[in-house]
Design an enzyme around this catalytic site. Structure first.
Site, PDB file in Angstrom:
ATOM      1  N   SER A 167       0.855  -1.197   0.000  1.00 24.43           N
ATOM      2  CA  SER A 167       0.000   0.000   0.000  1.00 24.43           C
ATOM      3  C   SER A 167       0.883   1.235   0.000  1.00 24.43           C
ATOM      4  O   SER A 167       2.016   1.204   0.495  1.00 24.43           O
ATOM      5  CB  SER A 167      -0.849   0.014   1.279  1.00 24.43           C
ATOM      6  OG  SER A 167      -1.459   1.275   1.454  1.00 24.43           O
ATOM      7  N   TYR A 180      -1.106  -0.923  10.571  1.00 25.65           N
ATOM      8  CA  TYR A 180      -1.369  -1.383   9.196  1.00 25.65           C
ATOM      9  C   TYR A 180      -0.269  -0.843   8.268  1.00 25.65           C
ATOM     10  O   TYR A 180       0.279  -1.571   7.440  1.00 25.65           O
ATOM     11  CB  TYR A 180      -2.751  -0.889   8.765  1.00 25.65           C
ATOM     12  CG  TYR A 180      -3.063  -1.024   7.284  1.00 25.65           C
ATOM     13  CD1 TYR A 180      -3.593  -2.197   6.767  1.00 25.65           C
ATOM     14  CD2 TYR A 180      -2.848   0.045   6.405  1.00 25.65           C
ATOM     15  CE1 TYR A 180      -3.889  -2.314   5.413  1.00 25.65           C
ATOM     16  CE2 TYR A 180      -3.138  -0.056   5.058  1.00 25.65           C
ATOM     17  CZ  TYR A 180      -3.662  -1.239   4.565  1.00 25.65           C
ATOM     18  OH  TYR A 180      -3.951  -1.347   3.221  1.00 25.65           O
ATOM     19  N   LYS A 184       2.557  -2.889   5.937  1.00 28.37           N
ATOM     20  CA  LYS A 184       2.683  -2.748   4.483  1.00 28.37           C
ATOM     21  C   LYS A 184       4.125  -2.389   4.099  1.00 28.37           C
ATOM     22  O   LYS A 184       4.589  -2.734   3.017  1.00 28.37           O
ATOM     23  CB  LYS A 184       1.686  -1.698   3.964  1.00 28.37           C
ATOM     24  CG  LYS A 184       0.226  -2.159   4.065  1.00 28.37           C
ATOM     25  CD  LYS A 184      -0.018  -3.396   3.221  1.00 28.37           C
ATOM     26  CE  LYS A 184      -1.474  -3.797   3.134  1.00 28.37           C
ATOM     27  NZ  LYS A 184      -1.724  -4.938   2.243  1.00 28.37           N
TER      28      LYS A 184
HETATM   29  P1  NAP Z   1     -11.946  -5.171   0.056  1.00 35.81           P
HETATM   30  O1  NAP Z   1     -12.634  -4.500  -1.055  1.00 35.81           O
HETATM   31  O2  NAP Z   1     -12.452  -4.938   1.437  1.00 35.81           O
HETATM   32  O3  NAP Z   1     -11.902  -6.743  -0.259  1.00 35.81           O
HETATM   33  C1  NAP Z   1     -11.413  -7.612   0.663  1.00 35.81           C
HETATM   34  C2  NAP Z   1     -11.453  -9.052   0.126  1.00 35.81           C
HETATM   35  O4  NAP Z   1     -10.644  -9.824   0.983  1.00 35.81           O
HETATM   36  C3  NAP Z   1     -12.810  -9.678   0.137  1.00 35.81           C
HETATM   37  O5  NAP Z   1     -12.896 -10.579  -0.946  1.00 35.81           O
HETATM   38  C4  NAP Z   1     -12.835 -10.439   1.472  1.00 35.81           C
HETATM   39  O6  NAP Z   1     -13.794 -11.487   1.379  1.00 35.81           O
HETATM   40  C5  NAP Z   1     -11.385 -10.915   1.530  1.00 35.81           C
HETATM   41  N1  NAP Z   1     -10.772 -11.144   2.838  1.00 35.81           N
HETATM   42  C6  NAP Z   1     -10.724 -10.301   3.886  1.00 35.81           C
HETATM   43  N2  NAP Z   1     -10.014 -10.854   4.895  1.00 35.81           N
HETATM   44  C7  NAP Z   1      -9.585 -12.063   4.462  1.00 35.81           C
HETATM   45  C8  NAP Z   1      -8.800 -13.103   5.032  1.00 35.81           C
HETATM   46  N3  NAP Z   1      -8.321 -13.037   6.289  1.00 35.81           N
HETATM   47  N4  NAP Z   1      -8.527 -14.212   4.291  1.00 35.81           N
HETATM   48  C9  NAP Z   1      -9.016 -14.293   3.042  1.00 35.81           C
HETATM   49  N5  NAP Z   1      -9.768 -13.359   2.445  1.00 35.81           N
HETATM   50  C10 NAP Z   1     -10.053 -12.259   3.162  1.00 35.81           C
HETATM   51  O7  NAP Z   1     -10.392  -4.758   0.144  1.00 35.81           O
HETATM   52  P2  NAP Z   1      -9.453  -4.076  -0.979  1.00 35.81           P
HETATM   53  O8  NAP Z   1      -9.554  -2.616  -0.865  1.00 35.81           O
HETATM   54  O9  NAP Z   1      -9.708  -4.725  -2.296  1.00 35.81           O
HETATM   55  O10 NAP Z   1      -8.003  -4.463  -0.432  1.00 35.81           O
HETATM   56  C11 NAP Z   1      -7.253  -5.524  -0.996  1.00 35.81           C
HETATM   57  C12 NAP Z   1      -5.784  -5.313  -0.713  1.00 35.81           C
HETATM   58  O11 NAP Z   1      -5.368  -4.056  -1.256  1.00 35.81           O
HETATM   59  C13 NAP Z   1      -5.394  -5.281   0.763  1.00 35.81           C
HETATM   60  O12 NAP Z   1      -4.136  -5.882   0.922  1.00 35.81           O
HETATM   61  C14 NAP Z   1      -5.271  -3.795   1.066  1.00 35.81           C
HETATM   62  O13 NAP Z   1      -4.392  -3.540   2.137  1.00 35.81           O
HETATM   63  C15 NAP Z   1      -4.678  -3.340  -0.250  1.00 35.81           C
HETATM   64  N6  NAP Z   1      -4.843  -1.900  -0.490  1.00 35.81           N
HETATM   65  C16 NAP Z   1      -6.070  -1.345  -0.644  1.00 35.81           C
HETATM   66  C17 NAP Z   1      -6.186   0.020  -0.877  1.00 35.81           C
HETATM   67  C18 NAP Z   1      -7.507   0.690  -1.084  1.00 35.81           C
HETATM   68  O14 NAP Z   1      -7.519   1.943  -1.128  1.00 35.81           O
HETATM   69  N7  NAP Z   1      -8.612  -0.037  -1.254  1.00 35.81           N
HETATM   70  C19 NAP Z   1      -5.028   0.805  -0.943  1.00 35.81           C
HETATM   71  C20 NAP Z   1      -3.798   0.226  -0.768  1.00 35.81           C
HETATM   72  C21 NAP Z   1      -3.707  -1.139  -0.549  1.00 35.81           C
HETATM   73  P3  NAP Z   1     -14.451 -12.210   2.676  1.00 35.81           P
HETATM   74  O15 NAP Z   1     -15.129 -11.143   3.467  1.00 35.81           O
HETATM   75  O16 NAP Z   1     -15.389 -13.242   2.099  1.00 35.81           O
HETATM   76  O17 NAP Z   1     -13.298 -12.839   3.394  1.00 35.81           O
END
Ligand code: NAP
Length: 276
Positions: A167, A180, A184
């Site tokens: 991130s 967090y 990262k």
């Molecule tokens: P999201 O939209 O909340 O999606 C999360 C996904 O992860 C869902 O499919 C959820 O499904 C699954 N999940 C959550 N905890 C889990 C676990 N312990 N084991 C397996 N599956 C799990 O999140 P996102 O924004 O796409 O984030 C994905 C990644 O991108 C993360 O690493 C986050 O740190 C990184 N990131 C995001 C952003 C942002 O702005 N969105 C920015 C930088 C980095 P279930 O509920 O069915 O488990």
């Protein structure tokens, strides 16, 4: 033949509807990819993009109903996919993930480790030990274990690709997401160290550090009734990212186009500062 033509035209339609400028249709043909935490958000977008480029994809998350819904969506786009429940913090679930991949698709070429949690809001030194353990268990240790456990399978194919999803917070710690952010940063270090160790084995390890991407996870940072305005003020490009802004970068990194890239971090973050 007819099936292939239909498949290609349906993929073309999807890419134009989603405003993805160009999806190389066969770049990942013959590859098998695991993407963790992939039933929605960035993980789902990556699985979909790899599938549209020809990979067979294995998706997973904690809830069966989410897996079922995601598989249905992927299959409706003629993507070859299988899915299962895998809480990445659970060793038995991780074993099942590899078993399912081998049983269904006969091998593994690509691992994208995408899962993360943030159970606590607050400064880095205000975190309870329990929350610290949870964040590091899911965000760092499970990524490490998945990478380690993928190695025998990648080695069998004489090479492979590993991508960790970090991130922008790994570079610019968010005040309210203290631990967090540190987790990262650790992933960036893990990626660099693993890349060096695996370089001679034709296994490339890279990292993607997204900026603020519109998903459920970031809702409070992007919504107008949350911190939307404040967050936007820190983004030089003055827009939040879309899942497609990340999935194309990952597709590039796991393709042969990136065969000479390892230990790098790509930062699709609209110009946000990324220096350690
Ligand atoms: P999201 O939209 O909340 O999606 C999360 C996904 O992860 C869902 O499919 C959820 O499904 C699954 N999940 C959550 N905890 C889990 C676990 N312990 N084991 C397996 N599956 C799990 O999140 P996102 O924004 O796409 O984030 C994905 C990644 O991108 C993360 O690493 C986050 O740190 C990184 N990131 C995001 C952003 C942002 O702005 N969105 C920015 C930088 C980095 P279930 O509920 O069915 O488990």
């Amino acid at each position: 033949m007819l099936f292939n033509k239909l498949l290609l035209s349906s993929r073309k339609l999807i890419s134009s509807a989603r405003n993805i400028s160009y999806v190389p249709k066969n770049r990942l043909d013959g590859k098998v990819a695991i993407v963790t935490a992939s039933t929605e958000g960035i993980g789902y977008g990556i699985a979909e993009r790899l599938g549209l480029e020809g990979a067979k994809v294995v998706i997973s998350s904690r809830k069966q109903k989410n897996v079922d819904a995601a598989i249905e969506k992927l299959k409706s786009q003629k993507i070859e996919a299988t899915g299962l429940v895998c809480h990445v913090g659970n060793p038995q679930d991780r074993n099942k993930l590899f078993k399912e991949t081998l049983d269904k698709f006969g091998g593994l070429n690509i691992l994208v480790s995408n899962a993360a949690v943030n159970p606590t809001v607050g400064g880095v030194l205000d975190c309870e030990e329990q929350s610290w353990d949870k964040v590091f268990d899911i965000n760092v240790k499970s990524a490490y274990m998945l990478a380690k456990d993928s190695l025998p399978h990648l080695r069998k194919n004489k090479g492979g690709k590993i991508v960790f999803i970090s991130s922008i917070a790994g570079y610019q710690p968010f005040e309210a997401l203290g631990v967090y952010s540190v987790s990262k940063t650790a992933l960036i270090g893990l990626s660099r160290a693993a890349a060096v160790q695996l370089a001679s084995e034709n296994i490339q390890v890279n990292c993607v550090a997204p900026g603020i991407i519109k998903t459920k996870f970031s809702q409070v940072l992007t919504s107008n009734d949350g911190y939307g305005e404040e967050t936007m003020s820190g983004i030089p490009m003055k827009r939040f990212g879309e899942v497609d802004d990340i999935s194309g970068v990952v597709a590039f990194l796991v393709s042969n186009d990136a065969n000479y890239i390892t230990g790098e971090v790509i930062v699709p973050a609209g110009g946000m500062q990324s220096r350690l």
